[in-house]
Design an enzyme around this catalytic site. Sequence first.
Site, PDB file in Angstrom:
ATOM      1  N   SER A 262      -2.397  43.657  54.786  1.00 60.39           N
ATOM      2  CA  SER A 262      -2.198  44.864  53.983  1.00 60.39           C
ATOM      3  C   SER A 262      -2.848  44.682  52.626  1.00 60.39           C
ATOM      4  O   SER A 262      -3.025  43.557  52.148  1.00 60.39           O
ATOM      5  CB  SER A 262      -0.706  45.146  53.793  1.00 60.39           C
ATOM      6  OG  SER A 262      -0.504  46.200  52.868  1.00 60.39           O
ATOM      7  N   HIS A 263      -3.202  45.796  52.001  1.00 59.54           N
ATOM      8  CA  HIS A 263      -3.717  45.740  50.644  1.00 59.54           C
ATOM      9  C   HIS A 263      -2.624  45.342  49.650  1.00 59.54           C
ATOM     10  O   HIS A 263      -2.922  44.957  48.523  1.00 59.54           O
ATOM     11  CB  HIS A 263      -4.290  47.098  50.236  1.00 59.54           C
ATOM     12  CG  HIS A 263      -5.635  47.379  50.844  1.00 59.54           C
ATOM     13  ND1 HIS A 263      -5.814  47.572  52.202  1.00 59.54           N
ATOM     14  CD2 HIS A 263      -6.865  47.479  50.284  1.00 59.54           C
ATOM     15  CE1 HIS A 263      -7.094  47.781  52.443  1.00 59.54           C
ATOM     16  NE2 HIS A 263      -7.761  47.731  51.302  1.00 59.54           N
ATOM     17  N   SER A 264      -1.386  45.444  50.076  1.00 57.06           N
ATOM     18  CA  SER A 264      -0.251  45.090  49.227  1.00 57.06           C
ATOM     19  C   SER A 264       0.483  43.893  49.816  1.00 57.06           C
ATOM     20  O   SER A 264       0.887  43.914  50.982  1.00 57.06           O
ATOM     21  CB  SER A 264       0.719  46.269  49.119  1.00 57.06           C
ATOM     22  OG  SER A 264       1.964  45.866  48.603  1.00 57.06           O
TER      23      SER A 264
END
Length: 230
Positions: A11-13
């Site tokens: 995930s980007h987070s």
Amino acid sequence: MTGAVGIVVVSHSAKIAEGTVELARQMAPTVTFVAAGGSDEGGIGTSFDKISSGIQDAQGGHGVVILCDLGSAILTAETAIDFLDDAEKAQVVIADAPVVEGTVAAAVAAETGGTLQDVLAAARTATGIADPHADEHTLTRDEVQGAVERSAVLVNPSGLHARPAAEFVKHASKFDSTIQINGVDAKSLLRIMGLGLAQGSTVSIVATGADASAAVDELVSLVESGFGEV
């Protein structure tokens, strides 16, 4: 060598990846998960190094399924796979599925001993693109005559959601028989959760096959026990 397919969540987070893994681990405690979220600097983004390390950490000899949240995460994961040798590449796949739902579905399939392709297929059931009734099976006359069917009432507070549904699938998957619960595949987590069965709902369990009686008896007992919540 571990006994299950490993799962990497990209995930980007970092928080999304970690939270998704935390959720899935509740339903699949023996599966190896790796959260590969965020950039190398700890910000929003993706990291080739985190994904590459994650693949190695999750690989226990049975393959690795990668779940990604956005397009660029997929591109980074594909690049990481490209750097593997041919033998390693054959054991790593990216699932075209929503990251949370796909991870949960994949997790239960891995926990129940599914192969790499089984786990990948389970993740793909979360896409929402396919007919939601595609895996339902209308029993033939011979199957109806040989079917074992019993009903039970859900007594646990959460009904057949998340953890209880995962427990149900794990038990159902131990049997060779074809099993349905309220008309859907009893070995599909997302199909069961899609029923939205709450406390007090009646479930009808139907099985056909050599171990149908044992399967129905065990699943009814599981429902009546309240899945350990009562």
